[in-house]
Structure formats: structure tokens, C-alpha cells
Design an enzyme around this catalytic site. Sequence first.
Site, PDB file in Angstrom:
ATOM      1  N   SER A 100      17.328  11.784  -5.772  1.00  0.00           N
ATOM      2  CA  SER A 100      18.009  13.069  -6.007  1.00  0.00           C
ATOM      3  C   SER A 100      18.577  13.065  -7.416  1.00  0.00           C
ATOM      4  O   SER A 100      18.627  12.030  -8.079  1.00  0.00           O
ATOM      5  CB  SER A 100      19.165  13.216  -5.004  1.00  0.00           C
ATOM      6  OG  SER A 100      20.285  12.428  -5.440  1.00  0.00           O
ATOM      7  N   ASP A 101      19.023  14.207  -7.865  1.00  0.00           N
ATOM      8  CA  ASP A 101      19.769  14.223  -9.119  1.00  0.00           C
ATOM      9  C   ASP A 101      21.227  13.951  -8.763  1.00  0.00           C
ATOM     10  O   ASP A 101      21.605  13.882  -7.588  1.00  0.00           O
ATOM     11  CB  ASP A 101      19.589  15.559  -9.851  1.00  0.00           C
ATOM     12  CG  ASP A 101      19.861  15.404 -11.344  1.00  0.00           C
ATOM     13  OD1 ASP A 101      19.354  16.210 -12.130  1.00  0.00           O
ATOM     14  OD2 ASP A 101      20.577  14.439 -11.717  1.00  0.00           O
ATOM     15  N   TRP A 102      22.044  13.778  -9.780  1.00  0.00           N
ATOM     16  CA  TRP A 102      23.441  13.352  -9.571  1.00  0.00           C
ATOM     17  C   TRP A 102      24.171  14.319  -8.630  1.00  0.00           C
ATOM     18  O   TRP A 102      24.477  15.443  -9.015  1.00  0.00           O
ATOM     19  CB  TRP A 102      24.174  13.281 -10.905  1.00  0.00           C
ATOM     20  CG  TRP A 102      25.568  12.760 -10.786  1.00  0.00           C
ATOM     21  CD1 TRP A 102      26.611  13.316 -10.105  1.00  0.00           C
ATOM     22  CD2 TRP A 102      26.085  11.546 -11.366  1.00  0.00           C
ATOM     23  NE1 TRP A 102      27.732  12.550 -10.221  1.00  0.00           N
ATOM     24  CE2 TRP A 102      27.456  11.451 -10.978  1.00  0.00           C
ATOM     25  CE3 TRP A 102      25.566  10.541 -12.155  1.00  0.00           C
ATOM     26  CZ2 TRP A 102      28.266  10.390 -11.364  1.00  0.00           C
ATOM     27  CZ3 TRP A 102      26.377   9.474 -12.534  1.00  0.00           C
ATOM     28  CH2 TRP A 102      27.695   9.399 -12.136  1.00  0.00           C
ATOM     29  N   GLY A 103      24.393  13.912  -7.391  1.00  0.00           N
ATOM     30  CA  GLY A 103      25.162  14.742  -6.466  1.00  0.00           C
ATOM     31  C   GLY A 103      24.405  15.940  -5.918  1.00  0.00           C
ATOM     32  O   GLY A 103      24.951  16.766  -5.195  1.00  0.00           O
ATOM     33  N   SER A 104      23.108  16.037  -6.231  1.00  0.00           N
ATOM     34  CA  SER A 104      22.382  17.239  -5.763  1.00  0.00           C
ATOM     35  C   SER A 104      22.254  17.245  -4.252  1.00  0.00           C
ATOM     36  O   SER A 104      22.058  18.301  -3.648  1.00  0.00           O
ATOM     37  CB  SER A 104      20.990  17.297  -6.415  1.00  0.00           C
ATOM     38  OG  SER A 104      20.189  16.216  -6.001  1.00  0.00           O
TER      39      SER A 104
END
Length: 751
Positions: free
Chosen positions: A289-293
Site C-alpha cells: 500500500s502507499d503510506w497509510g492508504s
Amino acid sequence: MKNNHLKIGFGLVLILSMSMNLFGQAAGVEEKIDSLLRLMTLEEKVGQMNQYSGFWEFTGPPPKQDAAKVKYEHLKNGMVGSMLNVRGCENVRAIQELVVNESRLGIPLIFGFDVIHGHKTLSPIPLAEAASWDLEAIEKSARIAAIEASAVGINWTFGPMVDISRDARWGRVMEGAGEDPYLGAKVAVARVKGFQGDDLSAPNTIAATAKHFAAYGFVDAGREYNTVDIGTSTLFNIVLPPFKAAAEANVCAFMNAFNILNGIPATADKFLQRDILKGQWGFDGFVISDWGSGKEIVNHGFAHDLREATELAANAGSDVDMESYAYIAHLKNAVEEGQVEEAVIDDAVRRILRVKYKLGLMDDPYKYCDPSREKELLYHPDHMAAALEMATKSIVLLKNENQLLPLKKDQKKIAVIGALAADKTSPLGSWRLGSDDGTAISVLEGLSNYSTDFKYAKGPDLTEGLVHFVFELKINETDTSGFAEAIQLAKESEVVVMVLGEHGFQSGEARSRTKLDLPGLQQQLLEAVFEVNPHIVLVLMNGRPLAITWADEHVPAIVEAWQLGTQSGNAIAQVLFGAYNPSGKLPMTFPRSVGQVPIYYNHYNTGRPASETDVFWSHYIDESNKPLYPFGYGLSYTQFEYADLQIEDTNPNAIEVRVTVKNTGKMKGEEVAQLYIRDRVASVARPVKELKGFQKFALNPGEAKTLVFTLTNTELGFYDNAGKFLVEPGEFDIMVGGSSQTGLAGKLMLK
Ligand code: GLC
């Protein structure tokens, strides 16, 4: 979350790595993974899907202060599979030892980092590199980035970013390869090959990540993290090709995206991640995932809470959770309560372990922790030389009236004006977390290698107050100090080199702009200097296309110098004094005004492309439809002539296109010959032009070269709205030239 099972340790993992299968052969990776999976508890499997950021660095919303304690405990108990933003061999070794020695199975971590355009030695921002159209140089640039990153313990980069974008307002256009899927795909492959090399188990190659999957570059209004809603033809024909090319180049990982795509958050998008990526394309790496997505799925209104977001993301094929603390909190329960099959977890863990085996970490977790390499390789002279070559090749000559450039070696009374001319940090560009401020060769330093007869006046400051990566930048809009000195110097000089553009942090993530002009007081300064001395060479330092229409109408010479990295000033000086003849071509359209954006060359014709008689056609009443500078455009100090275009269907599967290019000028130069097609009529309307081939080559004055391009179904086909690849017979326009707007034209009747 205490792990109270019998501790087995890394030793077992090592035994598994050397184990023999039932037939007495060295067990293959898949068999080793099978054996390991059988040993792992559900908690340990979930741990492999959990990624934390280093305790002292973040590239997203800062974690809660007590996060460091939790992270330490989870590392010790095998609840973490990878880390990002850990710096230096010593720190990597310390964390790896904690995991390998303390956790029950001792499965090594992978250490990821944003190695986007170099690590310590910085090459030009990726958009600038794409302007070189030199795939070999781009691959070499990524290779060097991998050598330096791996020397500090990193074995995985969150790059290349392969997002196509047509919107210069979006700050992350600096990070990609521009607006075209064909060029974007070629550059994506070059970068994957550069990062991963020929042998991923070597200590100087690193796993690469194609990101952000998918369509992040199409955010509405160019506003960062905004909604994406695009048609299937754009998705299949423009957005996906660079990702498909990266997958076919065996990229180890994909990163999904913050954005929602047509109502589905990319991190929870099963169609993208399972149907397309892991299904149709057969991708065997993992998706992060992307940061916190992961947790942002709730904000999108697609999940009620973090628990549901966890289930949706895991079931959709997002294998690793970066800094959402979602999987570590909820995934085990989701499996125990039946919302997520354990088979889903096993598949994700298999993909993660596969990359760890490929990297050789399962045999030697410390292979990237050799401090002697760190000392020997960072900022190595060979890397500096390569960065300089990459930078010179990335520069685009936009205008050169009356051959004002190149400057004569003995040119007297040169004025250099602009805060960016002395700036040793902005030229490094954004996305340079691993490097050091102040390490760029400034324009002033570069020029001093070619001429001492120049004087400098800074003019007004570009920024005011504190400049920091995570805080809003304050651009100086009011303090005109420096104007008088700059104008006076211009008056006394024969030629003025003005270095204007953007601060390094005015592009990159979370840096969208609503304007595309020269920021702050720079335009006023340019006009004031022009008043007293029109012999201006404008050197642009920017991370995105700018609408510099006034400059184009008044300034005799304009050089697009992007943010060229560590060797910036030397590269610019080489071009200004003709030691290198500029050869770059724009990978992204420059608009006349921000009101035209998104503007791109491969547009559809529309139902009313033009009219001589009335206003009822596709146009603006206050601006031309034409770009300021088109995709593929770039001048040289010499001239190239195209002749003898020939189109032959040599055999049923290939069309041969030949053209002869001659250097008709007085200087050796490199040209990028570009081949475009137009499928005149198709079952899904096709753009007025599509890049389907390019060749970059050097010619001496008077020398000619015949180029051969081959068009196959791959180049002549397109995806329909169901994602099916079609090649349809009919008439095609063919054009070969030095930009998307100029060249020799011919026809092809495809049977
Ligand atoms: C950032 C970016 C992504 C990057 C990641 C880790 O928010 O969107 O491209 O790789 O976080 O730094």
C-alpha cells in the site's frame, strides 16, 4: 502480541534454504516457501504483511510518539516483514539482528527507501531524465542509484514511479516520465532494469517497485490526493501500459495508490490488483500500500472502520500494509472470523518471501550491511561523471534566436542574475531523502569552470522563512530588495544569464500549484531586466512544465534545465558554452496558460476540430488551442533534415518505416527521431497522434543516417473499453520527425 511458541530461529530458515526435496534435489524457492509457511503461525504470517517506518524518519503523516515502542516489540516478536526509511548499514544491521536473533523464526526484513533519482549522488529528477529519451543513460542512472542505496543497507526502492500525467499543476509530474504511455513504458523498463540489474541476489542490486497503481497522475484539477475518475479507454491505453511493461520486466513489487479510481480506492481495488495485475498479467511479486492508504479507505467512504478496510484491502490483493497499523491490528481476527481466507494470507506471504529469497536475504540477512561499501561508493567520482552526463542529456533547448547560444568562450561582461543561480539545494529537486542539502554544483560554480568574466546579482529571494520538506513553503511575493542591483548589473553587461524557476520543494508530493508561472517576483524581475538589456539567456530550473509565454515572446534564448541533481551547474555550463550540444526533447507538453491544462499531444480529434466560418468548434475564446511547446520538442545548436520517408509492409506481421536524417548544420549533435501513427477510423476512436517509436543518435556536420522503424500489431493495436487488445485493418497516418508536431508524413493501408 506475545509470541509464546517455541523459538526456532533463523537457523531453521537457513536449513530450509539448503534443504533437499524428496527427490534429493536442492529444494526450489517455492518448496522452501511451502516449508516455511507450514511452520508459520497466523500471527507470523500477518507480521510479514506489516511494514513500519524507521523511528526517526517519515515521508507521510508523522506517527504517534509511542509508535517507536510498539514497533520495537513487534520487530522482536516477528510481527514486521519490512521497514522503510531506515538509514545506514549500522542501523539496518541493528534492526535486522533484532529480528533475526529475537523472533521465533528469524525471517529477515527487507529494507525499503524512496530511491527515486539517486541516493547520495543525485541524477536529474525523473521527468528531466525522461527528456533525454536516452534509455541506456536512464538505466545506468538507476543502476548507480541502486549501487549507492545498497551500500547503505537498502535492498528495495519505492521506484520507478510510472504514473502518466497530463497535468502540470500536479506536483508529482517531476517524479514520472511525462504524458506519453509509449515513452513512459520504455523508461519504466529502463529504470526497473537499472535498479534490479541482472542478478537480484547480488549485493548491489535492489528490488524495484512500479507505482502508484493506478491512475494517480489523473487527479482532478491536478490537486494532490484528489479524486480520479477516468474512462476505460484512458485507463487501458494511457495509464496501464507503463505498469504492464514494468511487470513484464519482472519488477519485484507494485505500490498501489492514495486515490480512488472510478469510485474504488486503489488499495481496495480487486479489479486492478487481482484481475489485471495478478490475473491477466500473471504478476508474481507483491503489492504494497502507499503510506497509510489502507486506513484511508475509511476516509474514502468505502469502509465503515479500520477492521473493514483491512478485510477489503487484503481481499483486493494489497499484500503489505505501510504505516496504517491495520493488518497488524485486525487481519488475524479477520481470518479467524472468516472475512479473509487464510489462503489469501498465504498467497501474500508467499509473494513477500519470494522477493526475500530472490534478494538472497534468506541466505544472508546482512549482505547489504557492509560498511566498507558505504565508505567507498557514496558520491563516487564515477557516479558524479554519470550524473553529469545524464544531466547534460536532459537539458532541452526551447529557443535560440539569432544563435545567441552557445556563448563564446571569450564572451565578456556576462551578468548572472537570479537566486537559483547560487542555490546548491533546489537543483537537487524533490524526492531526495537519502541525499544531503547543499551538495549540488550551482550554476555559478559551473560557469566558473568556463568563464571568469561574469558578475552575479541575486535579485529578490525566492522564498522566505523556514524551508522544510514537510512544511508549506513561503514564496517571497513582496520583498523586492535586490532588484536595483540586478538591473544595474544588467545595464552594464553584454549578455545576461537569468536563472529562474521553482524551489526544489515547489514540486513533488503534496506540491500542487494552481498557477504555472514563474513563482514570486521572478517574472517582474525578468521584465525589468529585459527593459535595460534584452540579450537574455533564460535558464529554467523547475519540476514541471511552466506557462512561460511572455518569456517565449520576448527572450531570445531559453534553456529548460529542470532540476538536474548533483551535477546541475556543470551540466548547464557545458550547454551554455557549447561543450555539449543540447539534445533533450520534452516528455510533457508546456501550456501557453494554465487554463489549457490538461493539455497533451495525443488528444482525440473531437467532432468539431476546426472551423473557418463560425465559433462553433472546439476552442477557447481567449487562448489558442496550441501548446507553448509540444511533446517531443527540443532544439539543437545544429539542424537536422528529414528526407525519403518510405513505408513498406515487408511481411504480414511487420511494417517497415525508413527515413533519412541529415545534420545540415555546423556542429555535431544528437537527434531524437520520433515515429507517430494515427489510426484514422477504429471501433474505439483513436488519438490524432500516438508515439510508437523513437531513436536517439549522433551525427557529425554533413553526416546522414537512414533509420528503420518496425511497426507490428503491438504498435498498431489498441485496447477497447473491455480491455481487449485489438488490431483493426484500415488507413493509418505515419509521421516521422523531431517532435510531435513536425515531420514527414505518409500513409499506410493495413490489411
Ligand atoms: C509517500 C509516497 C510514496 C512513497 C511512500 C513512502 O507518501 O506517496 O510514493 O514511496 O510514501 O515514502
